[in-house]
Design a protein around this motif. Structure first.
Motif, PDB file in Angstrom:
ATOM      1  N   TRP A  32     -13.513   1.379 -19.707  1.00 38.43           N
ATOM      2  CA  TRP A  32     -13.354   1.946 -18.405  1.00 38.43           C
ATOM      3  C   TRP A  32     -14.631   2.292 -17.758  1.00 38.43           C
ATOM      4  O   TRP A  32     -15.562   1.704 -17.659  1.00 38.43           O
ATOM      5  N   GLY A  33     -15.045   3.039 -17.284  1.00 43.05           N
ATOM      6  CA  GLY A  33     -15.852   3.519 -16.212  1.00 43.05           C
ATOM      7  C   GLY A  33     -17.311   3.187 -16.221  1.00 43.05           C
ATOM      8  O   GLY A  33     -17.818   2.428 -16.957  1.00 43.05           O
ATOM      9  N   MET A  34     -17.953   3.825 -15.390  1.00 40.72           N
ATOM     10  CA  MET A  34     -19.379   3.639 -15.178  1.00 40.72           C
ATOM     11  C   MET A  34     -19.877   4.823 -14.403  1.00 40.72           C
ATOM     12  O   MET A  34     -19.113   5.675 -14.028  1.00 40.72           O
ATOM     13  N   CYS A  35     -21.167   4.907 -14.164  1.00 34.54           N
ATOM     14  CA  CYS A  35     -21.674   5.967 -13.309  1.00 34.54           C
ATOM     15  C   CYS A  35     -21.087   5.762 -11.927  1.00 34.54           C
ATOM     16  O   CYS A  35     -21.219   4.709 -11.343  1.00 34.54           O
ATOM     17  N   ILE A  36     -20.428   6.779 -11.410  1.00 32.28           N
ATOM     18  CA  ILE A  36     -19.647   6.616 -10.202  1.00 32.28           C
ATOM     19  C   ILE A  36     -20.542   6.913  -9.004  1.00 32.28           C
ATOM     20  O   ILE A  36     -20.544   7.995  -8.439  1.00 32.28           O
ATOM     21  N   LEU A  37     -21.314   5.887  -8.612  1.00 33.73           N
ATOM     22  CA  LEU A  37     -22.266   6.065  -7.529  1.00 33.73           C
ATOM     23  C   LEU A  37     -21.936   5.160  -6.356  1.00 33.73           C
ATOM     24  O   LEU A  37     -21.949   5.579  -5.218  1.00 33.73           O
ATOM     25  N   VAL A  38     -21.648   3.879  -6.634  1.00 34.96           N
ATOM     26  CA  VAL A  38     -21.272   2.918  -5.609  1.00 34.96           C
ATOM     27  C   VAL A  38     -20.169   2.070  -6.178  1.00 34.96           C
ATOM     28  O   VAL A  38     -19.946   2.060  -7.384  1.00 34.96           O
ATOM     29  N   PRO A  39     -19.446   1.302  -5.385  1.00 32.27           N
ATOM     30  CA  PRO A  39     -18.317   0.525  -5.892  1.00 32.27           C
ATOM     31  C   PRO A  39     -18.709  -0.638  -6.773  1.00 32.27           C
ATOM     32  O   PRO A  39     -17.847  -1.412  -7.134  1.00 32.27           O
ATOM     33  N   THR A  40     -19.959  -0.810  -7.089  1.00 32.65           N
ATOM     34  CA  THR A  40     -20.347  -1.854  -8.024  1.00 32.65           C
ATOM     35  C   THR A  40     -20.856  -1.227  -9.287  1.00 32.65           C
ATOM     36  O   THR A  40     -21.266  -0.075  -9.318  1.00 32.65           O
ATOM     37  N   LEU A  41     -20.865  -2.012 -10.368  1.00 41.71           N
ATOM     38  CA  LEU A  41     -21.309  -1.519 -11.656  1.00 41.71           C
ATOM     39  C   LEU A  41     -22.821  -1.434 -11.675  1.00 41.71           C
ATOM     40  O   LEU A  41     -23.512  -2.354 -11.261  1.00 41.71           O
ATOM     41  N   LEU A  42     -23.355  -0.338 -12.189  1.00 45.67           N
ATOM     42  CA  LEU A  42     -24.783  -0.117 -12.237  1.00 45.67           C
ATOM     43  C   LEU A  42     -25.252  -0.067 -13.667  1.00 45.67           C
ATOM     44  O   LEU A  42     -24.469   0.040 -14.597  1.00 45.67           O
ATOM     45  N   LEU A  43     -26.556  -0.112 -13.832  1.00 48.84           N
ATOM     46  CA  LEU A  43     -27.130   0.022 -15.159  1.00 48.84           C
ATOM     47  C   LEU A  43     -26.874   1.422 -15.660  1.00 48.84           C
ATOM     48  O   LEU A  43     -27.327   2.396 -15.078  1.00 48.84           O
TER      49      LEU A  43
ATOM     50  N   ALA B 259     -13.428  -4.001 -18.380  1.00 49.83           N
ATOM     51  CA  ALA B 259     -12.230  -3.173 -18.344  1.00 49.83           C
ATOM     52  C   ALA B 259     -11.427  -3.382 -17.075  1.00 49.83           C
ATOM     53  O   ALA B 259     -10.205  -3.402 -17.083  1.00 49.83           O
ATOM     54  N   ASN B 260     -12.106  -3.516 -15.935  1.00 50.98           N
ATOM     55  CA  ASN B 260     -11.442  -3.669 -14.648  1.00 50.98           C
ATOM     56  C   ASN B 260     -11.561  -5.092 -14.158  1.00 50.98           C
ATOM     57  O   ASN B 260     -12.313  -5.888 -14.700  1.00 50.98           O
ATOM     58  N   GLY B 261     -10.866  -5.380 -13.083  1.00 51.31           N
ATOM     59  CA  GLY B 261     -11.014  -6.680 -12.469  1.00 51.31           C
ATOM     60  C   GLY B 261      -9.984  -6.931 -11.398  1.00 51.31           C
ATOM     61  O   GLY B 261      -9.113  -6.092 -11.120  1.00 51.31           O
ATOM     62  N   ALA B 262     -10.105  -8.105 -10.796  1.00 51.76           N
ATOM     63  CA  ALA B 262      -9.109  -8.549  -9.821  1.00 51.76           C
ATOM     64  C   ALA B 262      -7.863  -9.013 -10.576  1.00 51.76           C
ATOM     65  O   ALA B 262      -7.956  -9.617 -11.646  1.00 51.76           O
ATOM     66  N   LEU B 263      -6.700  -8.727 -10.019  1.00 51.49           N
ATOM     67  CA  LEU B 263      -5.419  -9.029 -10.659  1.00 51.49           C
ATOM     68  C   LEU B 263      -4.707 -10.140  -9.896  1.00 51.49           C
ATOM     69  O   LEU B 263      -4.589 -10.092  -8.668  1.00 51.49           O
ATOM     70  N   TYR B 264      -4.227 -11.136 -10.655  1.00 55.11           N
ATOM     71  CA  TYR B 264      -3.517 -12.266 -10.076  1.00 55.11           C
ATOM     72  C   TYR B 264      -2.198 -12.489 -10.814  1.00 55.11           C
ATOM     73  O   TYR B 264      -2.073 -12.165 -12.003  1.00 55.11           O
ATOM     74  N   VAL B 265      -1.241 -13.067 -10.105  1.00 57.35           N
ATOM     75  CA  VAL B 265      -0.005 -13.548 -10.715  1.00 57.35           C
ATOM     76  C   VAL B 265       0.150 -15.017 -10.358  1.00 57.35           C
ATOM     77  O   VAL B 265       0.116 -15.387  -9.177  1.00 57.35           O
TER      78      VAL B 265
ATOM     79  N   PHE C 260     -10.192  -3.216  -9.298  1.00 53.98           N
ATOM     80  CA  PHE C 260     -10.226  -2.217 -10.357  1.00 53.98           C
ATOM     81  C   PHE C 260      -8.878  -2.037 -11.051  1.00 53.98           C
ATOM     82  O   PHE C 260      -8.430  -0.928 -11.325  1.00 53.98           O
ATOM     83  N   TRP C 261      -8.214  -3.167 -11.353  1.00 57.91           N
ATOM     84  CA  TRP C 261      -6.998  -3.156 -12.159  1.00 57.91           C
ATOM     85  C   TRP C 261      -7.373  -3.256 -13.632  1.00 57.91           C
ATOM     86  O   TRP C 261      -8.349  -3.896 -13.993  1.00 57.91           O
ATOM     87  N   GLN C 262      -6.566  -2.634 -14.513  1.00 54.45           N
ATOM     88  CA  GLN C 262      -6.936  -2.615 -15.927  1.00 54.45           C
ATOM     89  C   GLN C 262      -5.842  -3.054 -16.883  1.00 54.45           C
ATOM     90  O   GLN C 262      -6.125  -3.726 -17.868  1.00 54.45           O
ATOM     91  N   TYR C 263      -4.585  -2.671 -16.655  1.00 52.68           N
ATOM     92  CA  TYR C 263      -3.514  -3.005 -17.591  1.00 52.68           C
ATOM     93  C   TYR C 263      -2.363  -3.666 -16.847  1.00 52.68           C
ATOM     94  O   TYR C 263      -2.079  -3.334 -15.696  1.00 52.68           O
ATOM     95  N   THR C 264      -1.680  -4.592 -17.515  1.00 58.90           N
ATOM     96  CA  THR C 264      -0.484  -5.212 -16.962  1.00 58.90           C
ATOM     97  C   THR C 264       0.603  -5.279 -18.012  1.00 58.90           C
ATOM     98  O   THR C 264       0.333  -5.536 -19.193  1.00 58.90           O
ATOM     99  N   PHE C 265       1.854  -5.078 -17.586  1.00 59.46           N
ATOM    100  CA  PHE C 265       3.018  -5.136 -18.476  1.00 59.46           C
ATOM    101  C   PHE C 265       4.183  -5.725 -17.682  1.00 59.46           C
ATOM    102  O   PHE C 265       4.461  -5.275 -16.557  1.00 59.46           O
ATOM    103  N   TRP C 266       4.860  -6.713 -18.248  1.00 58.33           N
ATOM    104  CA  TRP C 266       6.053  -7.227 -17.588  1.00 58.33           C
ATOM    105  C   TRP C 266       7.231  -6.319 -17.904  1.00 58.33           C
ATOM    106  O   TRP C 266       7.607  -6.139 -19.066  1.00 58.33           O
TER     107      TRP C 266
END
Length: 444
Positions: free
Chosen positions: A8-19, A135-141, A171-177
């Protein structure tokens, strides 16, 4: 049959992942789960501990008629017994560090849910827990009949989209049918945003509509995306039989942290979550003498009747005692499993995965080390264990008839070695190579 996917997470500074190494917040990171491509199109692989043992190729029929995998950062899908075809053509020129989640097939193989995250090169790490950029990402079906994709996004899904060009960030992480036409998906929310969008959503594939089922605030926990002072910190999530299960750390980053599994009814979402089992305590990611466990293994059976957990009792990195037990959610009875495995195997995080038969559990290391192992045990004979070779670590994918399970090789510093998917057939202790240059394999 319900099918599931389970960072999950990261330093919550901008909507992109930082070092993370440049962040001033510590110890804050994420739990490793994603499998990165290293820029050459294939992930790096650690050698197995039994590399000298013979490994033969599995028969083509072992893969079945419906399956998916990722090759050279793109999704491949096999349908109705045909050869696998490439379904995506994303351009990763500006985002070469690519992470896919294992795709999740709906009952009757009509739809596939998948999450993918692509990041710029050179992302850092550090802290406890370590960063998980996958951990996160774009979600597709994907509709397997039409081979068209819908992107599940807020405020509304986007139908018939192109799976090419630069990949989007989300920022989707889990999916369940939930059933054949309803997908449950967990949304972490945009880091740094003041929006309260985090929660569990239901996507109706028939009407192409999305609605929130459960807000994060209803679970009584926080996350690294949406921190709540003095609240337990959620680690991971499962779903079974109208029940949402999640594990969390009470008093994280302290000397007296407690690991607990909760459940929340989706049939009665306004009812408060309840404690299912306390997994144990340790100094979880403490600033001094951090304990050995970050994400102990656990899983819920597909029929919703059994929970398996890695029980922990640790006071420091060299003082870990781990056991595995099942808990009946029907009568609260417990059964010990894997009592015969070496103590070193359970002295660190493992993955525990129920088979579709609701009787068999596979235990694997989360990452390769000298203490790694690969075992299975059953409720029918809980004192016995089955050991497998070669030893590979990571997330298990079960064939739906319980005749086989698969694991992929995990990453190492050697970016020149292609990844491989190994299949372990019921009744055989020797794994076979199912696919080379492939990862994130799942059966339909």
């Amino acid at each position: 049959m319900l099918k599931r996917l389970s960072g999950w997470g990261m330093c919550i500074l901008v909507p992109t992942l930082l070092l993370l190494s440049a962040c001033s917040i510590s110890p804050v990171g994420t739990i490793p789960r994603g499998t990165p491509d290293r820029g050459s199109g294939t992930p790096a692989v650690l050698p197995t501990l039994q590399a000298t043992q013979p490994v033969v190729n599995a028969a083509p029929a072992t893969a079945g008629k419906f399956y998916t995998y990722v090759r050279k950062k793109q999704l491949w899908v096999a349908l109705n017994g045909g050869a696998a075809s490439q379904m995506t053509n994303f351009d990763y020129t500006k985002t070469p560090d690519v992470f896919w989640h294992q795709p999740v097939w709906s009952p009757q193989d009509r739809f596939i849910a998948l999450i993918m995250n692509a990041n710029p090169a050179g992302l850092g790490g550090g802290g406890c827990p370590g960063p998980d950029y996958g951990a996160n990402g774009a979600l597709y079906v994907m509709n397997t009949n039409t081979q068209q994709f819908t992107q599940i996004a807020l405020p509304a899904p986007r139908s018939a989209i192109s799976m090419s060009g630069a990949p989007p960030m989300d920022f989707w992480q889990y999916t369940f049918w939930e059933d054949t036409t309803h997908l449950l998906a967990w949304y972490n929310g945009v880091p740094g945003s003041t929006s309260d969008a985090a929660g569990l959503y239901r996507f109706d594939v028939t009407t192409q509509t999305l609605a929130r089922v459960l807000a994060l605030s209803q679970l009584g926990v926080g996350t690294l995306y949406v921190p709540r002072q003095d609240a337990p910190l959620m680690l991971s999530m499962r779903y079974s039989n109208q029940q949402l299960f999640y594990d969390a750390v009470v008093h994280p980053f302290g000397q007296q942290s407690q690991l607990v599994v909760y459940r929340h009814s989706l049939a009665h979402p306004d009812v408060q979550s309840s404690v299912v089992v306390k997994m144990g305590s340790e100094p979880w990611c403490a600033t001094t003498q951090s304990g050995p466990y970050v994400k102990p293994g656990w899983d819920v059976s597909l029929d919703g009747e059994q929970l398996v957990v890695q029980m922990v009792n640790a006071t420091g990195p060299d003082q870990a005692i781990g056991t595995v037990q099942t808990l009946s959610l029907m009568d609260s009875s417990t059964t010990a499993l894997f009592s015969a495995v070496p103590a070193q195997f359970l002295s660190h995080d493992v993955t525990l995965t129920w088979g579709p038969d609701n009787q068999t559990v596979v235990a694997a290391s989360m990452a390769m080390s000298q203490q790694s192992g690969l075992y299975s045990a059953t409720l029918a004979n809980p004192t016995a264990i089955q050991q497998y070779a070669p030893v590979v670590a990571g997330q298990v994918s079960w064939r739906n008839d319980s005749t086989a399970f698969a694991l992929q090789s995990v990453t190492s510093a050697d970016a020149t070695t292609p990844s491989a998917v190994y299949v372990f057939l019921r009744g055989s202790t020797q794994g076979q190579t199912l696919f080379v240059d492939a990862q994130d394999f799942t059966w339909g």
